[in-house]
Design a protein around this motif. Structure first.
Motif, PDB file in Angstrom:
ATOM      1  N   LEU A   1       0.827  -1.199   0.000  1.00 44.83           N
ATOM      2  CA  LEU A   1       0.000   0.000   0.000  1.00 44.83           C
ATOM      3  C   LEU A   1       0.865   1.254   0.000  1.00 44.83           C
ATOM      4  O   LEU A   1       1.886   1.324   0.694  1.00 44.83           O
ATOM      5  N   ALA A   2       0.445   2.246  -0.763  1.00 48.43           N
ATOM      6  CA  ALA A   2       1.170   3.518  -0.854  1.00 48.43           C
ATOM      7  C   ALA A   2       0.776   4.423   0.310  1.00 48.43           C
ATOM      8  O   ALA A   2       0.198   5.500   0.138  1.00 48.43           O
ATOM      9  N   LEU A   3       1.110   3.972   1.525  1.00 48.12           N
ATOM     10  CA  LEU A   3       0.784   4.719   2.724  1.00 48.12           C
ATOM     11  C   LEU A   3       2.059   4.998   3.510  1.00 48.12           C
ATOM     12  O   LEU A   3       2.745   4.062   3.927  1.00 48.12           O
ATOM     13  N   PRO A   4       2.413   6.266   3.714  1.00 49.26           N
ATOM     14  CA  PRO A   4       3.612   6.575   4.500  1.00 49.26           C
ATOM     15  C   PRO A   4       3.425   6.200   5.970  1.00 49.26           C
ATOM     16  O   PRO A   4       2.308   6.149   6.480  1.00 49.26           O
TER      17      PRO A   4
ATOM     18  N   ASP B   1      -2.428 -11.656   1.266  1.00 48.94           N
ATOM     19  CA  ASP B   1      -1.843 -11.540   2.610  1.00 48.94           C
ATOM     20  C   ASP B   1      -2.667 -10.545   3.420  1.00 48.94           C
ATOM     21  O   ASP B   1      -2.259  -9.401   3.614  1.00 48.94           O
ATOM     22  N   PRO B   2      -3.836 -10.972   3.924  1.00 49.70           N
ATOM     23  CA  PRO B   2      -4.694 -10.018   4.634  1.00 49.70           C
ATOM     24  C   PRO B   2      -4.065  -9.455   5.899  1.00 49.70           C
ATOM     25  O   PRO B   2      -4.240  -8.272   6.202  1.00 49.70           O
TER      26      PRO B   2
ATOM     27  N   LEU C   1      -3.331  -5.428   7.003  1.00 48.11           N
ATOM     28  CA  LEU C   1      -3.662  -4.776   8.273  1.00 48.11           C
ATOM     29  C   LEU C   1      -2.412  -4.213   8.943  1.00 48.11           C
ATOM     30  O   LEU C   1      -2.461  -3.139   9.558  1.00 48.11           O
ATOM     31  N   ILE C   2      -1.300  -4.923   8.833  1.00 50.44           N
ATOM     32  CA  ILE C   2      -0.049  -4.422   9.409  1.00 50.44           C
ATOM     33  C   ILE C   2       0.360  -3.117   8.720  1.00 50.44           C
ATOM     34  O   ILE C   2       0.786  -2.156   9.371  1.00 50.44           O
TER      35      ILE C   2
ATOM     36  N   GLN D   1      -5.339  -8.456  16.187  1.00 46.25           N
ATOM     37  CA  GLN D   1      -4.342  -8.578  17.243  1.00 46.25           C
ATOM     38  C   GLN D   1      -2.974  -8.913  16.668  1.00 46.25           C
ATOM     39  O   GLN D   1      -1.949  -8.380  17.109  1.00 46.25           O
ATOM     40  N   ARG D   2      -2.948  -9.791  15.666  1.00 45.67           N
ATOM     41  CA  ARG D   2      -1.671 -10.123  15.029  1.00 45.67           C
ATOM     42  C   ARG D   2      -1.037  -8.906  14.377  1.00 45.67           C
ATOM     43  O   ARG D   2       0.183  -8.804  14.296  1.00 45.67           O
ATOM     44  N   ALA D   3      -1.867  -8.000  13.896  1.00 51.58           N
ATOM     45  CA  ALA D   3      -1.360  -6.788  13.254  1.00 51.58           C
ATOM     46  C   ALA D   3      -0.901  -5.736  14.256  1.00 51.58           C
ATOM     47  O   ALA D   3      -0.384  -4.699  13.862  1.00 51.58           O
TER      48      ALA D   3
END
Length: 272
Positions: free
Chosen positions: A75-78, A96-97, A101-102, A160-162
């Motif tokens: 994702l293009a998210l800084p 890779d869901p 989320l991570i 929670q994993r994220a």
């Protein structure tokens, strides 16, 4: 060691979405509505939102300050630049869901909110069942036709994993009536949700499979309005980037009052 084969063919998914009819995106609109409802209940004003969307035009006029980025494996998210990240109805196609989320969590500032909507495991269970039964009857085999979708408990665990705090996952069941299974499948193509699995058949399916499935569907899952009924399950995921200001659970054994006293009952000790 060879890499596992991805579940989703991303090129096919892109083609499906490019052919989508904007007038048929009622599921995407429902997901946006669920996001807006939940944001209305949050006592916070967001100044730097980001939206991950397969159909960016659908969000035009919503969240004027938002950065809208397309769905992608990366994702293009800084990092730590947003106080709100919305992931709009795409996790069910992600290879890779938890990775998605991570990435959303890393893009959040401390105490930032992540809201994601995905299709859940009850989605199209009628279609999945009828196609599987029909193909087994006609050909003696099975092929993947409806993308696997996670249950709400599994998606809640991914929060929670994220590394997201205060995780919440809930479901929104939707029912839609169609004239026939054929009309349902046409609508799925129109909304960009046709089969994009890597393991899908690459040759035409025998007509007898669809004819048998359509009859099974009409007999087993009729709609009260005539025709058939189809289930869609939206799963809404909510989590916050950890921050020291957030509520924390009390340590075990730190209670200042007995539960038995609060319930006005006698406490029965347990013996080893």
């Amino acid at each position: 060691m060879s890499q596992p084969r991805p579940i989703t063919d991303l090129d096919a998914l892109t083609r499906n979405r490019q052919r989508a009819d904007p007038a048929a995106l009622f599921l995407q609109q429902a997901a946006r509505g669920e996001v807006e409802d939940r944001l209305a209940m949050v006592n916070k004003t967001f100044q730097s939102p980001a939206i991950v969307a397969a159909f960016p035009d659908l969000w035009a006029g919503h969240h004027a300050k938002a950065v809208v980025t397309p769905e992608a494996e990366t994702l293009a998210l800084p990092t730590q630049q947003h106080d709100l990240v919305i992931h709009s109805l795409g996790l069910h196609w992600a290879n890779d869901p938890v990775g998605q989320l991570i990435q959303c969590r890393r893009a959040l500032q401390a105490d930032g909110l992540m809201l994601a909507v995905a299709l859940g495991g009850q989605t199209l269970h009628e279609l999945r069942s009828c196609l599987a039964q029909a193909e087994s009857m006609v050909t003696g085999g099975l092929s993947p036709r409806v993308a696997p979708m996670a249950e709400v408990r599994d998606l809640g665990a991914l929060l929670q994993r994220a590394g997201l705090a205060l995780p919440v996952a809930d479901t929104v069941p939707l029912k839609a009536a169609y004239r026939s299974m054929t009309h349902l499948m046409q609508d799925l193509r129109a909304m960009g949700e046709a089969n994009a699995m890597t393991a899908r058949l690459r040759h035409p399916t025998r007509r007898a499979v669809f004819d048998t499935a359509a009859k099974l569907y009409a007999d087993t899952f009729p709609s009260d309005q005539g025709g058939i009924v189809a289930t869609f399950e939206l799963i809404v995921l909510t989590g916050w980037a950890p921050d020291v200001s957030q509520q924390k659970p009390l340590r075990p054994g730190s209670a200042q009052a007995r539960l038995a006293d609060a319930l006005h009952t006698d406490e029965t000790p347990l013996f080893d």
